[in-house]
Design a protein around this motif. Sequence first.
Motif, PDB file in Angstrom:
ATOM      1  N   GLN A   1       0.814  -1.212   0.000  1.00 18.38           N
ATOM      2  CA  GLN A   1       0.000   0.000   0.000  1.00 18.38           C
ATOM      3  C   GLN A   1       0.851   1.268   0.000  1.00 18.38           C
ATOM      4  N   ASN A   2       2.028   1.193   0.596  1.00 20.20           N
ATOM      5  CA  ASN A   2       2.909   2.347   0.697  1.00 20.20           C
ATOM      6  C   ASN A   2       3.556   2.634  -0.656  1.00 20.20           C
ATOM      7  N   MET A   3       3.483   3.875  -1.103  1.00 12.78           N
ATOM      8  CA  MET A   3       3.996   4.231  -2.431  1.00 12.78           C
ATOM      9  C   MET A   3       5.518   4.085  -2.532  1.00 12.78           C
ATOM     10  N   ALA A   4       6.232   4.360  -1.456  1.00 11.43           N
ATOM     11  CA  ALA A   4       7.688   4.181  -1.492  1.00 11.43           C
ATOM     12  C   ALA A   4       8.029   2.701  -1.677  1.00 11.43           C
ATOM     13  N   CYS A   5       7.275   1.845  -1.021  1.00 12.76           N
ATOM     14  CA  CYS A   5       7.483   0.399  -1.172  1.00 12.76           C
ATOM     15  C   CYS A   5       7.200  -0.034  -2.607  1.00 12.76           C
TER      16      CYS A   5
ATOM     17  N   TYR B   1       4.237  -5.300 -11.508  1.00 14.33           N
ATOM     18  CA  TYR B   1       5.078  -4.521 -12.419  1.00 14.33           C
ATOM     19  C   TYR B   1       4.313  -4.237 -13.722  1.00 14.33           C
ATOM     20  N   GLY B   2       3.700  -5.275 -14.264  1.00 15.62           N
ATOM     21  CA  GLY B   2       2.907  -5.116 -15.488  1.00 15.62           C
ATOM     22  C   GLY B   2       1.717  -4.193 -15.289  1.00 15.62           C
ATOM     23  N   ASP B   3       1.072  -4.287 -14.131  1.00 16.05           N
ATOM     24  CA  ASP B   3      -0.056  -3.399 -13.844  1.00 16.05           C
ATOM     25  C   ASP B   3       0.391  -1.942 -13.761  1.00 16.05           C
ATOM     26  N   VAL B   4       1.587  -1.712 -13.228  1.00 13.97           N
ATOM     27  CA  VAL B   4       2.119  -0.345 -13.171  1.00 13.97           C
ATOM     28  C   VAL B   4       2.415   0.148 -14.589  1.00 13.97           C
ATOM     29  N   VAL B   5       3.066  -0.685 -15.385  1.00  9.19           N
ATOM     30  CA  VAL B   5       3.416  -0.293 -16.762  1.00  9.19           C
ATOM     31  C   VAL B   5       2.159   0.011 -17.581  1.00  9.19           C
ATOM     32  N   ARG B   6       1.106  -0.783 -17.386  1.00  9.26           N
ATOM     33  CA  ARG B   6      -0.152  -0.582 -18.130  1.00  9.26           C
ATOM     34  C   ARG B   6      -1.004   0.544 -17.552  1.00  9.26           C
TER      35      ARG B   6
ATOM     36  N   ASN C   1      -2.528   0.474 -14.562  1.00 11.60           N
ATOM     37  CA  ASN C   1      -3.580  -0.023 -13.681  1.00 11.60           C
ATOM     38  C   ASN C   1      -3.265   0.178 -12.204  1.00 11.60           C
ATOM     39  N   LEU C   2      -1.994   0.316 -11.880  1.00 11.22           N
ATOM     40  CA  LEU C   2      -1.567   0.606 -10.507  1.00 11.22           C
ATOM     41  C   LEU C   2      -0.708   1.860 -10.536  1.00 11.22           C
ATOM     42  N   SER C   3      -0.910   2.702  -9.559  1.00 12.56           N
ATOM     43  CA  SER C   3      -0.198   3.967  -9.496  1.00 12.56           C
ATOM     44  C   SER C   3       1.020   3.870  -8.587  1.00 12.56           C
ATOM     45  N   LEU C   4       2.044   4.628  -8.941  1.00 14.19           N
ATOM     46  CA  LEU C   4       3.199   4.793  -8.063  1.00 14.19           C
ATOM     47  C   LEU C   4       3.132   6.147  -7.359  1.00 14.19           C
ATOM     48  N   LYS C   5       2.018   6.879  -7.570  1.00 13.03           N
ATOM     49  CA  LYS C   5       1.837   8.203  -6.948  1.00 13.03           C
ATOM     50  C   LYS C   5       0.858   8.163  -5.789  1.00 13.03           C
ATOM     51  N   ASP C   6      -0.298   7.545  -6.029  1.00 13.44           N
ATOM     52  CA  ASP C   6      -1.339   7.516  -4.997  1.00 13.44           C
ATOM     53  C   ASP C   6      -2.287   6.354  -5.288  1.00 13.44           C
ATOM     54  N   ARG C   7      -2.690   5.636  -4.249  1.00 10.85           N
ATOM     55  CA  ARG C   7      -3.578   4.480  -4.413  1.00 10.85           C
ATOM     56  C   ARG C   7      -4.925   4.845  -5.012  1.00 10.85           C
ATOM     57  N   LYS C   8      -5.342   6.082  -4.863  1.00 14.41           N
ATOM     58  CA  LYS C   8      -6.649   6.475  -5.398  1.00 14.41           C
ATOM     59  C   LYS C   8      -6.686   6.378  -6.932  1.00 14.41           C
ATOM     60  N   PHE C   9      -5.508   6.292  -7.564  1.00 10.87           N
ATOM     61  CA  PHE C   9      -5.440   6.167  -9.015  1.00 10.87           C
ATOM     62  C   PHE C   9      -5.368   4.705  -9.477  1.00 10.87           C
ATOM     63  N   ASP C  10      -5.380   3.764  -8.550  1.00 10.28           N
ATOM     64  CA  ASP C  10      -5.333   2.343  -8.903  1.00 10.28           C
ATOM     65  C   ASP C  10      -6.608   1.951  -9.650  1.00 10.28           C
ATOM     66  N   LYS C  11      -6.441   1.212 -10.725  1.00 10.44           N
ATOM     67  CA  LYS C  11      -7.596   0.767 -11.514  1.00 10.44           C
ATOM     68  C   LYS C  11      -7.809  -0.739 -11.423  1.00 10.44           C
TER      69      LYS C  11
END
Length: 143
Positions: free
Chosen positions: A53-57, A124-129, A131-141
């Motif tokens: 859940q932590n963005m730094a992680c 990793y693939g979800d981030v590249v596509r 679907n997952l944010s590295l900025k804020d969880r509210k942007f997770d799809k």
Amino acid sequence: MNQTTNHTLHANHTPHSNKTANAQTNSQVNHDIIKAATPTEQKFYDFYLEEHQNMACRRLHFAGSSFGLLGLAKSVKTRSPKPLLKGIVAGYACAWVGHFFFEKNKPASFKFPLKSFASDFRMYGDVVRGNLSLKDRKFDKSR
């Protein structure tokens, strides 16, 4: 003679029908196996995302997976295992720092090494596509 011809045609038709029926049955069985395996994999991935859940992680995981992939590419190019080993060590170091210092939990790879490894690359693939944010969880799809 007509009866023999009809019997021959019927006999020739039946094995083909059986092959078709068997192929359809095997296809359905394979489809059912895949469907049965999917919820378990999804359940683990949901757990895996809860542990990230932590963005730094997440960022450290993304960097670590990138190091691992770069090490793999360099190993293939140079035909040497050293870059791959360095990439794996760097990848796990990044991930574990993320867990111990930012997420404050124990890495899933300690208990579930293979599922965790697979889920890391799925993440990793979800981030590249996107679907997952590295900025804020509210942007997770993908959740």
